[in-house]
Design a protein around this motif. Structure first.
Motif, short mmCIF file in Angstrom:
data_model
loop_
_atom_site.label_atom_id
_atom_site.label_comp_id
_atom_site.label_asym_id
_atom_site.label_seq_id
_atom_site.Cartn_x
_atom_site.Cartn_y
_atom_site.Cartn_z
N VAL A 53 0.84 -1.19 0.00
CA VAL A 53 0.00 0.00 0.00
C VAL A 53 0.88 1.25 0.00
O VAL A 53 2.04 1.21 0.41
N ALA A 54 0.29 2.35 -0.43
CA ALA A 54 0.99 3.64 -0.39
C ALA A 54 0.91 4.19 1.03
O ALA A 54 -0.10 4.04 1.72
N ILE A 55 1.98 4.85 1.47
CA ILE A 55 2.06 5.39 2.83
C ILE A 55 2.16 6.91 2.75
O ILE A 55 2.97 7.45 1.99
N PHE A 56 1.36 7.59 3.55
CA PHE A 56 1.37 9.05 3.59
C PHE A 56 1.41 9.53 5.04
O PHE A 56 0.79 8.92 5.92
N LYS A 57 2.12 10.62 5.27
CA LYS A 57 2.09 11.28 6.58
C LYS A 57 1.12 12.45 6.59
O LYS A 57 0.62 12.85 7.63
N ILE A 63 -4.84 13.01 -0.80
CA ILE A 63 -5.91 13.53 -1.65
C ILE A 63 -5.38 13.80 -3.06
O ILE A 63 -6.00 13.42 -4.06
N GLU A 64 -4.23 14.40 -3.15
CA GLU A 64 -3.63 14.73 -4.45
C GLU A 64 -3.25 13.48 -5.24
O GLU A 64 -3.29 13.47 -6.48
N ALA A 65 -2.91 12.39 -4.53
CA ALA A 65 -2.52 11.15 -5.21
C ALA A 65 -3.67 10.52 -5.97
O ALA A 65 -3.46 9.80 -6.97
N SER A 90 -11.79 15.97 -2.36
CA SER A 90 -11.57 14.76 -3.15
C SER A 90 -12.84 14.28 -3.85
O SER A 90 -12.77 13.66 -4.92
N GLY A 91 -14.00 14.51 -3.24
CA GLY A 91 -15.26 14.02 -3.80
C GLY A 91 -15.48 12.53 -3.66
O GLY A 91 -16.45 11.98 -4.18
N VAL A 92 -14.57 11.82 -2.94
CA VAL A 92 -14.71 10.37 -2.79
C VAL A 92 -15.69 10.04 -1.68
O VAL A 92 -16.12 10.91 -0.92
N HIS A 93 -16.05 8.78 -1.58
CA HIS A 93 -16.97 8.32 -0.54
C HIS A 93 -16.27 8.36 0.82
O HIS A 93 -15.07 8.04 0.92
#
Length: 362
Positions: A53-57, A63-65, A90-93
């Protein structure tokens, strides 16, 4: 072929990890990203996943990804409002862990901002989805016990767990125990009663837990026990009995609903007990008869968290709403009113009075 629902977890702590465990059990759903500032939480979460999985801090980078179509918000309560304002871009669920926010004011602000949101926004209320509780709700709504008059919920459990930086030790960050811990019980009351709350009276205190702890010179101020009475517009009266220094309980929650012709009782076992089944009992007044039925949760689903299998069923319902483009079963308004009842209860204890729900301008 059904499109896979791609989840990103914002807040990979205790509850975020429970969501991971349950998503792993669902076909056509996967976690594709984790976001948390705690390296320990990220490491613990990675151990639960079979895929990379991708990891973000920083969740703004997530959101940009643009790699997920559903976000789970499981950050500390006091961060919800700021996180939600940003993730809306983001407009996501969105599946937002309870409480929706720590105050009625913040919940109302978010509800207004989300009026034309394109995705599904779902307030996570796991207790609605516990199999014995769902069966109880169905029986009540089918008028098995006649017109509902009284409802009681008792939770006798362990103290608050240690969380990252122990943010859950202070009411200013949690909303208070009756918001943080109990909003889902108030949500259940409202769901079962099919009515809106009119007034709240509560008595409670911090008598045992966390009194010997200090953080930056401050002692925690969260309640560890209370009785809360909620009167509803249709005449239903509900009681919450919460005690958080009652670890050695076979049943963590016990529910009882009494109607004009009978009553229904059920319980939810303590997760530590290892029990995966519950009894539901329906007793009728005139016939003097009783039906007792055992309801069992699949052990694999039961073991994926601390909520008696409910998180799994919550996700399957959330995914169904996404796929069918239907309204969430647990709306932002549901989340708002649950917080409002909790806030009213906290206020009632502080001020020693009955709090009218009309004071909140819901």
């Amino acid at each position: 072929m059904t499109e896979t629902i791609k989840y990103a977890i914002i807040g990979a702590g205790c509850m975020g990890q429970e969501h991971i465990l349950n998503i792993e059990l669902i076909e056509d759903a996967e976690v594709v990203a984790l976001c948390d500032t705690s390296e320990q939480s990220i490491e613990e979460s990675l151990k639960l996943l079979d895929n990379e999985v991708a990891i973000f801090k920083d969740y703004t980078d997530l959101i940009e990804a643009n790699i997920a179509n559903a976000f789970i918000i499981a950050t500390p309560n006091f961060t919800h409002i700021d996180v939600l304002k940003d993730v809306m871009k983001s407009g996501v669920h969105l599946l937002i862990e309870k409480p929706l926010c720590t105050t009625v004011k913040d919940c109302q602000e978010f509800e207004k901002l989300a009026e034309n949101y394109p995705g599904v926004i779902w307030t996570a209320m796991e207790y609605r989805y516990m199999p014995p509780v769902q069966r109880m709700i169905n029986e009540i709504h089918n008028n098995t016990i006649g017109d509902l008059k009284m409802l009681s919920i008792r939770e006798h459990r362990f103290p608050f767990l240690h969380k990252v930086d122990d943010w859950n030790r202070f009411a200013v960050k949690t909303g208070g125990t009756l918001v943080e811990k109990c909003c889902h019980f108030f949500d259940l009351m409202r769901l079962i009663a099919k009515s809106e709350p009119v007034k709240v009276y509560a008595s409670g205190n911090q008598d045992v837990n966390h009194l010997d702890e200090t953080y930056d010179g401050m002692t925690p101020d969260i309640l560890d026990n209370a009785f809360v009475i909620v009167d509803f517009d249709n005449g239903v009266r509900a009681l919450l009995d919460i005690c958080m220094f009652a670890e050695n309980s076979e049943y963590q929650e016990e529910l009882c609903a009494v109607g004009t012709i009978g009553k229904i009782e059920t319980e939810v076992p303590s997760n530590a007990s290892g029990i995966t089944n519950s009894d539901i009992r329906i007793g009728m007044r005139v016939e003097q008869t009783a039906l007792k039925e055992n309801i069992t949760v699949d052990p694999k689903i039961h073991s994926a968290g601390h909520h008696h299998g409910s998180t799994y069923y919550e996700h399957t319902s959330f995914i169904k709403a996404i796929r069918n483009n239907t309204k969430p079963e647990v709306s932002l308004n549901d989340g708002l009113v649950a917080v409002a009842i909790g806030e009213a209860a906290e206020q009632s204890i502080k001020e020693g009075r009955v709090v009218q729900m009309s004071e909140f301008n819901l």
